[in-house]
Scaffold this motif. Structure first.
Motif, PDB file in Angstrom:
ATOM      1  N   PRO A   1      -1.443  19.777  10.331  1.00 60.77           N
ATOM      2  CA  PRO A   1      -2.449  18.634  10.416  1.00 60.77           C
ATOM      3  C   PRO A   1      -1.688  17.350   9.871  1.00 60.77           C
ATOM      4  CG  PRO A   1      -2.853  19.948   8.450  1.00 60.77           C
ATOM      5  CD  PRO A   1      -1.607  20.794   9.297  1.00 60.77           C
ATOM      6  N   PHE A   2      -2.475  16.121  10.126  1.00 61.83           N
ATOM      7  CA  PHE A   2      -1.980  14.989   9.616  1.00 61.83           C
ATOM      8  C   PHE A   2      -3.141  14.043   9.502  1.00 61.83           C
ATOM      9  CE2 PHE A   2      -1.824  14.190  14.426  1.00 61.83           C
ATOM     10  CZ  PHE A   2      -2.446  13.071  14.413  1.00 61.83           C
ATOM     11  N   VAL A   3      -2.963  13.047   8.456  1.00 64.68           N
ATOM     12  CA  VAL A   3      -3.983  11.973   8.356  1.00 64.68           C
ATOM     13  C   VAL A   3      -3.586  10.663   8.633  1.00 64.68           C
ATOM     14  CG1 VAL A   3      -5.558  11.019   6.468  1.00 64.68           C
ATOM     15  CG2 VAL A   3      -5.062  13.425   6.351  1.00 64.68           C
ATOM     16  N   ILE A   4      -4.445  10.025   9.199  1.00 62.61           N
ATOM     17  CA  ILE A   4      -3.862   8.317   9.554  1.00 62.61           C
ATOM     18  C   ILE A   4      -4.686   7.444   8.626  1.00 62.61           C
ATOM     19  CG2 ILE A   4      -2.855   8.655  11.769  1.00 62.61           C
ATOM     20  CD1 ILE A   4      -5.293   7.702  13.037  1.00 62.61           C
ATOM     21  N   THR A   5      -4.200   6.460   8.136  1.00 60.86           N
ATOM     22  CA  THR A   5      -4.980   5.266   7.516  1.00 60.86           C
ATOM     23  C   THR A   5      -4.887   4.154   8.586  1.00 60.86           C
ATOM     24  OG1 THR A   5      -4.110   5.821   5.370  1.00 60.86           O
ATOM     25  CG2 THR A   5      -4.928   3.429   5.643  1.00 60.86           C
ATOM     26  N   ILE A   6      -6.488   3.848   8.958  1.00 56.06           N
ATOM     27  CA  ILE A   6      -6.561   2.338   9.832  1.00 56.06           C
ATOM     28  C   ILE A   6      -6.783   1.250   8.840  1.00 56.06           C
ATOM     29  CG2 ILE A   6      -7.932   1.442  11.487  1.00 56.06           C
ATOM     30  CD1 ILE A   6      -8.529   4.358  12.401  1.00 56.06           C
TER      31      ILE A   6
ATOM     32  N   TYR B   1       0.982  -1.031  -0.054  1.00 55.24           N
ATOM     33  CA  TYR B   1       0.098   0.097   0.013  1.00 55.24           C
ATOM     34  C   TYR B   1       0.755   1.374   0.073  1.00 55.24           C
ATOM     35  CZ  TYR B   1      -3.370   3.410   1.800  1.00 55.24           C
ATOM     36  OH  TYR B   1      -3.996   4.688   1.989  1.00 55.24           O
ATOM     37  N   ALA B   2       1.805   1.456   0.921  1.00 53.76           N
ATOM     38  CA  ALA B   2       2.774   2.435   1.015  1.00 53.76           C
ATOM     39  C   ALA B   2       3.402   2.721  -0.419  1.00 53.76           C
ATOM     40  CB  ALA B   2       3.578   2.300   2.294  1.00 53.76           C
ATOM     41  N   GLU B   3       4.040   1.740  -1.039  1.00 54.52           N
ATOM     42  CA  GLU B   3       4.768   1.785  -2.246  1.00 54.52           C
ATOM     43  C   GLU B   3       3.939   2.227  -3.193  1.00 54.52           C
ATOM     44  OE1 GLU B   3       6.484  -2.183  -2.558  1.00 54.52           O
ATOM     45  OE2 GLU B   3       8.089  -1.789  -1.138  1.00 54.52           O
ATOM     46  N   GLU B   4       2.481   1.704  -3.366  1.00 51.58           N
ATOM     47  CA  GLU B   4       1.618   2.295  -4.423  1.00 51.58           C
ATOM     48  C   GLU B   4       1.379   3.864  -4.147  1.00 51.58           C
ATOM     49  OE1 GLU B   4       0.876   0.733  -7.250  1.00 51.58           O
ATOM     50  OE2 GLU B   4       2.016  -0.647  -6.768  1.00 51.58           O
TER      51      GLU B   4
ATOM     52  N   HIS C   1       0.780  12.274   6.065  1.00 54.68           N
ATOM     53  CA  HIS C   1       0.142  10.949   5.865  1.00 54.68           C
ATOM     54  C   HIS C   1       0.732   9.930   6.734  1.00 54.68           C
ATOM     55  CE1 HIS C   1      -2.099   7.555   3.277  1.00 54.68           C
ATOM     56  NE2 HIS C   1      -2.650   7.715   4.879  1.00 54.68           N
ATOM     57  N   HIS C   2       0.122   9.494   7.848  1.00 50.27           N
ATOM     58  CA  HIS C   2       0.809   8.438   8.653  1.00 50.27           C
ATOM     59  C   HIS C   2      -0.037   7.099   8.233  1.00 50.27           C
ATOM     60  CE1 HIS C   2       3.286  10.917  11.207  1.00 50.27           C
ATOM     61  NE2 HIS C   2       2.143  11.627  11.361  1.00 50.27           N
ATOM     62  N   LEU C   3       0.625   5.907   7.766  1.00 49.08           N
ATOM     63  CA  LEU C   3       0.267   4.852   7.345  1.00 49.08           C
ATOM     64  C   LEU C   3      -0.192   4.075   8.428  1.00 49.08           C
ATOM     65  CD1 LEU C   3       2.490   4.526   4.126  1.00 49.08           C
ATOM     66  CD2 LEU C   3      -0.007   5.529   4.330  1.00 49.08           C
ATOM     67  N   SER C   4      -0.268   4.396   9.785  1.00 47.81           N
ATOM     68  CA  SER C   4      -0.593   3.591  10.811  1.00 47.81           C
ATOM     69  C   SER C   4      -1.346   4.413  11.535  1.00 47.81           C
ATOM     70  CB  SER C   4       0.520   2.670  11.178  1.00 47.81           C
ATOM     71  OG  SER C   4       1.146   3.351  12.226  1.00 47.81           O
ATOM     72  N   VAL C   5      -1.678   3.848  13.064  1.00 54.47           N
ATOM     73  CA  VAL C   5      -2.217   4.976  13.946  1.00 54.47           C
ATOM     74  C   VAL C   5      -1.194   5.167  14.838  1.00 54.47           C
ATOM     75  CG1 VAL C   5      -4.473   3.630  13.894  1.00 54.47           C
ATOM     76  CG2 VAL C   5      -2.880   2.621  15.288  1.00 54.47           C
ATOM     77  N   TYR C   6       0.048   4.782  14.669  1.00 55.41           N
ATOM     78  CA  TYR C   6       1.307   5.489  15.281  1.00 55.41           C
ATOM     79  C   TYR C   6       1.709   6.505  15.207  1.00 55.41           C
ATOM     80  CZ  TYR C   6       1.006   0.483  16.908  1.00 55.41           C
ATOM     81  OH  TYR C   6       0.455  -0.691  17.449  1.00 55.41           O
ATOM     82  N   ALA C   7       0.925   7.564  15.077  1.00 55.99           N
ATOM     83  CA  ALA C   7       1.502   9.000  14.778  1.00 55.99           C
ATOM     84  C   ALA C   7       2.133   9.589  16.010  1.00 55.99           C
ATOM     85  CB  ALA C   7       0.043   9.868  14.357  1.00 55.99           C
ATOM     86  N   PRO C   8       3.248  10.224  15.690  1.00 56.53           N
ATOM     87  CA  PRO C   8       3.878  11.027  16.738  1.00 56.53           C
ATOM     88  C   PRO C   8       3.068  11.905  17.582  1.00 56.53           C
ATOM     89  CG  PRO C   8       5.250  11.079  14.459  1.00 56.53           C
ATOM     90  CD  PRO C   8       3.751  10.413  14.390  1.00 56.53           C
ATOM     91  N   LEU C   9       3.266  11.851  18.944  1.00 57.80           N
ATOM     92  CA  LEU C   9       2.478  12.678  19.723  1.00 57.80           C
ATOM     93  C   LEU C   9       2.640  14.004  19.557  1.00 57.80           C
ATOM     94  CD1 LEU C   9       2.326  10.657  23.026  1.00 57.80           C
ATOM     95  CD2 LEU C   9       0.697  10.822  21.655  1.00 57.80           C
ATOM     96  N   LEU C  10       3.705  14.460  19.399  1.00 54.49           N
ATOM     97  CA  LEU C  10       4.368  15.879  18.938  1.00 54.49           C
ATOM     98  C   LEU C  10       4.483  16.381  17.692  1.00 54.49           C
ATOM     99  CD1 LEU C  10       6.536  16.333  22.280  1.00 54.49           C
ATOM    100  CD2 LEU C  10       3.946  16.982  21.970  1.00 54.49           C
TER     101      LEU C  10
END
Length: 76
Positions: free
Chosen positions: A68-73, A8-11, A55-64
């Motif tokens: 804005p950011f988007v996460i993929t679940i 997914y990340a590569e695509e 865009h973070h590809l997991s829910v493990y986005a950095p706290l600080l």
């Protein structure tokens, strides 16, 4: 990162610049499990890149990390 998430990340990295050629993109690859690198090192790298959106590809986005950011679940 699972094989499905890696594919997914590569695509995403391959196709999004073609859809939005007027934007600049940077890719940051996690080298280990979530932890120090993701909570300390990654936010520093991201701030240096000065992104308008992350865009973070997991829910493990950095706290600080930058906003804005988007996460993929995946597999909800």
């Amino acid at each position: 990162m699972s094989l499905g998430m890696r594919a997914y990340a590569e695509e995403i990295a391959k196709r999004v610049p073609g859809v939005a050629p007027d934007l600049e993109f940077a890719t940051f690859v996690r080298e280990s499990a979530p932890g120090w690198n993701e909570q300390i090192r990654l936010p520093r790298l991201l701030r240096r890149a000065d992104p308008r959106l992350v865009h973070h590809l997991s829910v493990y986005a950095p706290l600080l990390g930058p906003r804005p950011f988007v996460i993929t679940i995946h597999d909800l």
